[in-house]
Design an enzyme around this catalytic site. Structure first.
Site, PDB file in Angstrom:
ATOM      1  N   ASP A 117       0.844  -1.196   0.000  1.00  0.00           N
ATOM      2  CA  ASP A 117       0.000   0.000   0.000  1.00  0.00           C
ATOM      3  C   ASP A 117       0.880   1.246   0.000  1.00  0.00           C
ATOM      4  OD1 ASP A 117      -1.874   1.990   0.464  1.00  0.00           O
ATOM      5  OD2 ASP A 117      -2.185   1.452   2.572  1.00  0.00           O
TER       6      ASP A 117
ATOM      7  N   ASP B  70      -3.998   3.835   2.564  1.00  0.00           N
ATOM      8  CA  ASP B  70      -5.449   3.719   2.779  1.00  0.00           C
ATOM      9  C   ASP B  70      -5.836   2.296   3.179  1.00  0.00           C
ATOM     10  OD1 ASP B  70      -5.053   2.390   0.411  1.00  0.00           O
ATOM     11  OD2 ASP B  70      -6.597   3.456  -0.721  1.00  0.00           O
TER      12      ASP B  70
ATOM     13  N   ASP C 122      -4.766 -10.155 -16.041  1.00  0.00           N
ATOM     14  CA  ASP C 122      -5.844 -11.108 -15.774  1.00  0.00           C
ATOM     15  C   ASP C 122      -7.103 -10.606 -16.472  1.00  0.00           C
ATOM     16  OD1 ASP C 122      -7.519 -13.035 -14.577  1.00  0.00           O
ATOM     17  OD2 ASP C 122      -6.371 -12.959 -12.723  1.00  0.00           O
TER      18      ASP C 122
ATOM     19  N   ASP D 220      -9.604 -15.904 -17.019  1.00  0.00           N
ATOM     20  CA  ASP D 220     -10.396 -16.448 -15.918  1.00  0.00           C
ATOM     21  C   ASP D 220     -11.502 -17.377 -16.435  1.00  0.00           C
ATOM     22  OD1 ASP D 220     -11.059 -16.225 -12.987  1.00  0.00           O
ATOM     23  OD2 ASP D 220     -12.948 -15.485 -13.808  1.00  0.00           O
TER      24      ASP D 220
ATOM     25  N   GLU E  36      -7.552 -20.482 -17.405  1.00  0.00           N
ATOM     26  CA  GLU E  36      -8.029 -21.145 -16.188  1.00  0.00           C
ATOM     27  C   GLU E  36      -9.210 -22.031 -16.569  1.00  0.00           C
ATOM     28  OE1 GLU E  36      -9.576 -20.225 -11.652  1.00  0.00           O
ATOM     29  OE2 GLU E  36     -10.348 -19.053 -13.327  1.00  0.00           O
TER      30      GLU E  36
ATOM     31  N   HIS F  43      -4.488 -16.927  -5.737  1.00  0.00           N
ATOM     32  CA  HIS F  43      -5.447 -16.128  -4.969  1.00  0.00           C
ATOM     33  C   HIS F  43      -6.698 -16.908  -4.591  1.00  0.00           C
ATOM     34  CE1 HIS F  43      -6.763 -16.058  -9.084  1.00  0.00           C
ATOM     35  NE2 HIS F  43      -7.943 -15.625  -8.706  1.00  0.00           N
ATOM     36  N   ASP F  44      -6.906 -18.080  -5.190  1.00  0.00           N
ATOM     37  CA  ASP F  44      -8.087 -18.902  -4.909  1.00  0.00           C
ATOM     38  C   ASP F  44      -7.762 -20.120  -4.041  1.00  0.00           C
ATOM     39  OD1 ASP F  44      -9.957 -17.377  -6.267  1.00  0.00           O
ATOM     40  OD2 ASP F  44      -9.673 -18.440  -8.162  1.00  0.00           O
TER      41      ASP F  44
END
Length: 554
Positions: free
Chosen positions: A21, A25, A98, A199, A252, A325-326
């Protein structure tokens, strides 16, 4: 030998929201990535795969795109992305974007117009159907639970959403829509991106009769996964877009086995560079989400070997990954996130970097990040996990404590906790409270400590990547399984034109004995890499320490 840059590359996946970051924030952003390019360069990776950064209302963390040519405000601006591309280029690191083409956000202007009336020009960009017997058009289920159909009051029809109801499926049967999608892809290629991860791309063709699903598992998947026109659509897309470039494409593809995989990745079919398989990460899920299944190493060896043989014999390629990430953190699933965390993280990394395919590192994997341990069901952010929790609560078979334990093991939040850069408050990720809770072990597991330690997982990954660059056999060598029946050791060779590799991996927390004398007839070999301090003299008979990995050059 059919050489391609993406066969030799090592790809690092960045989940931007959780990486770094820059504007304090609590949400990672593009400038945060720019600040860490030197770190990626130090690791030695060749490309980064960036999870979606497009404009999105964030119902599914960016996988619900409302504008394919704009950047999400939380992540920065298009100028920030262009600067990131420039800095990556200076470090000779390629950028893989992606792309989500099975569905859009319901806030995309296409869908906003589509739902206005049945005769709107955009109506057919999405999949609308009349209900049946007072309910949805069929019994298809959403990946996130419940019906895959949402009733829309305005035109009194249902639209299909295989994921969240805020992610309506695009209608690839519509030629005009496909042309607009291809224009978006070419726009990004002209901008200078080096490829795409696509995806759930094998869901784009649906059986147009929309029959009720009958197979076990996700109801209806036999009619919307690998549908009747899927290869026609992909070949058309490839010919009109990325095949005109030296682009890397990663499809994917859920519900795809090794045989179906060939239809996507055989070089002569010109569809994708590689796909993302799922089967090797389903052994602990055989009984469904609510029960963690026991599994045996032989199952994993047999499956990986089947894929390796099938693809190398048929001029196909694949991605090699354990984390993304999954997926929960692999060291907490197939390794040991306690006593042998370092050893098992290195051993699992060795496997991915020594098989035939393109290795993917997911952020934090190179420092051995583990699964989380949230204290409350309210802590989970992941839309899929929240749906599963509601489902189990409705069934009433498990206590809250049991559901919490399973959710902590399964949740996609495991991969999405902010990257721990140091042991300061908020782990150096931000100066303010992050969007998702940090993993509580960040004071012990963080980048600063890894860079300082002589035996770190990070430095081991550096060596793996350097070896891949030095020896072409890592990328192009043929795969040969050894010790096929051994219950604890995964052993194989990679056979190249100049060198051969021997890889020995102990998947056990106990020492494991091996004897290769009936399978190999070599007397000497160079130990290229091991995850233990070792002066092992080469022998075809011996033992491996808990989670030990050895890579020999023969």
């Amino acid at each position: 030998m059919n050489k391609k840059w993406w066969k030799e590359a090592v790809v690092y996946q960045i989940y931007p929201r959780s990486f770094n970051d820059s504007n304090q924030d609590g949400i990672g952003d593009l400038r945060g990535i720019i600040e860490k390019i030197d770190y990626l360069d130090q690791l030695g990776v060749d490309a980064i795969w960036l999870n979606p950064v497009y404009k999105s209302p964030n119902d599914d963390n960016g996988y619900d795109i409302s504008d394919y040519k704009a950047i999400m405000d939380e992540f920065g601006t298009m100028e920030d992305l262009e600067e990131l591309m420039q800095v990556l280029d200076e470090h000779n690191i390629k950028l893989i974007m992606d792309l989500v083409l099975n569905h859009s956000s319901d806030e995309h202007h296409w869908f906003q117009k589509s739902r206005q009336s049945k005769d709107n020009p955009y109506r057919d960009y999405y999949i609308w159907r009349d209900g049946k017997n007072g309910g949805p058009p069929n019994n298809w289920q959403s990946f996130f639970g419940g019906s895959a159909w949402k009733y829309d009051q305005q035109t009194e029809q249902y639209y299909l959403h295989l994921f969240s109801e805020k992610q309506p499926d695009l209608n690839w049967e519509n030629q005009e829509l496909r042309a607009k999608i291809y224009e978006i892809i070419n726009w990004w290629l002209e901008k200078g991106v080096d490829g795409f991860r696509l995806d759930v791309i094998n869901l784009i063709s649906k059986d147009q009769d929309f029959p009720d699903g009958k197979k076990e598992g996700l109801r209806g998947h036999e009619y919307f996964a690998n549908g009747p026109r899927v290869h026609e659509f992909i070949q058309e897309m490839a010919a009109k877009t990325y095949n005109k470039y030296q682009a890397m494409t990663v499809g994917e593809t859920p519900f795809v086995d090794k045989d179906e995989a060939l239809n996507f990745v055989k070089a002569e079919r010109k569809e994708f560079s590689m796909i993302i398989p799922f089967e090797h990460l389903e052994f602990d899920s055989k009984e469904g989400w609510a029960q963690i299944s026991d599994w045996k190493l032989k199952e994993l060896k047999d499956l990986m070997s089947d894929w390796q043989f099938k693809l190398q014999e048929n001029n196909g390629w694949t991605s090699l990954y354990f984390c993304n990430h999954d997926q929960p953190r692999i060291v907490s699933r197939y390794g040991d996130d306690g006593q042998y965390r370092r050893e098992s993280a290195k051993m699992l990394g060795t496997m991915l970097h020594t098989l035939r395919g393109t290795p993917f590192i997911y952020q934090g994997e190179e420092i051995g990040m583990t699964n989380i341990n949230f204290d409350s069901l309210a802590d989970f952010d992941d839309i899929e996990t929240r749906a599963k929790i509601r489902e189990e609560q409705a069934k009433g078979n498990l206590s809250q404590a049991e559901i919490l334990e399973i959710a902590n093991y399964r949740t996609r939040d495991n991969a999405r906790t902010p990257m721990p850069w140091n042991e300061e408050e908020y782990a150096g990720f931000s100066e303010t409270k992050p969007w998702l809770k940090l993993n509580s072990n960040y004071p012990e597991i963080n980048v600063e400590k890894e860079l300082a330690a002589s035996d770190s997982i990070f430095k081991y990954y550096q060596k793996l990547i350097a070896l891949r660059k030095k020896y072409p056999v890592f990328a192009y060598g043929k795969y040969k399984l050894l010790l096929a029946e051994h219950p604890d050791i995964y052993a194989y060779q990679r056979l190249g034109s100049k060198n051969n590799l021997l890889v020995l991996l102990n998947f056990s927390s106990q020492a494991a004995v091996f004897d290769l004398r009936t399978e190999l007839s070599v007397n000497q070999a160079e130990l290229l890499l091991t995850n233990y301090q070792s002066e092992n003299k080469f022998s075809l008979k011996g033992s491996l320490k808990p989670y030990e990995a050895r890579v020999y050059l023969l």
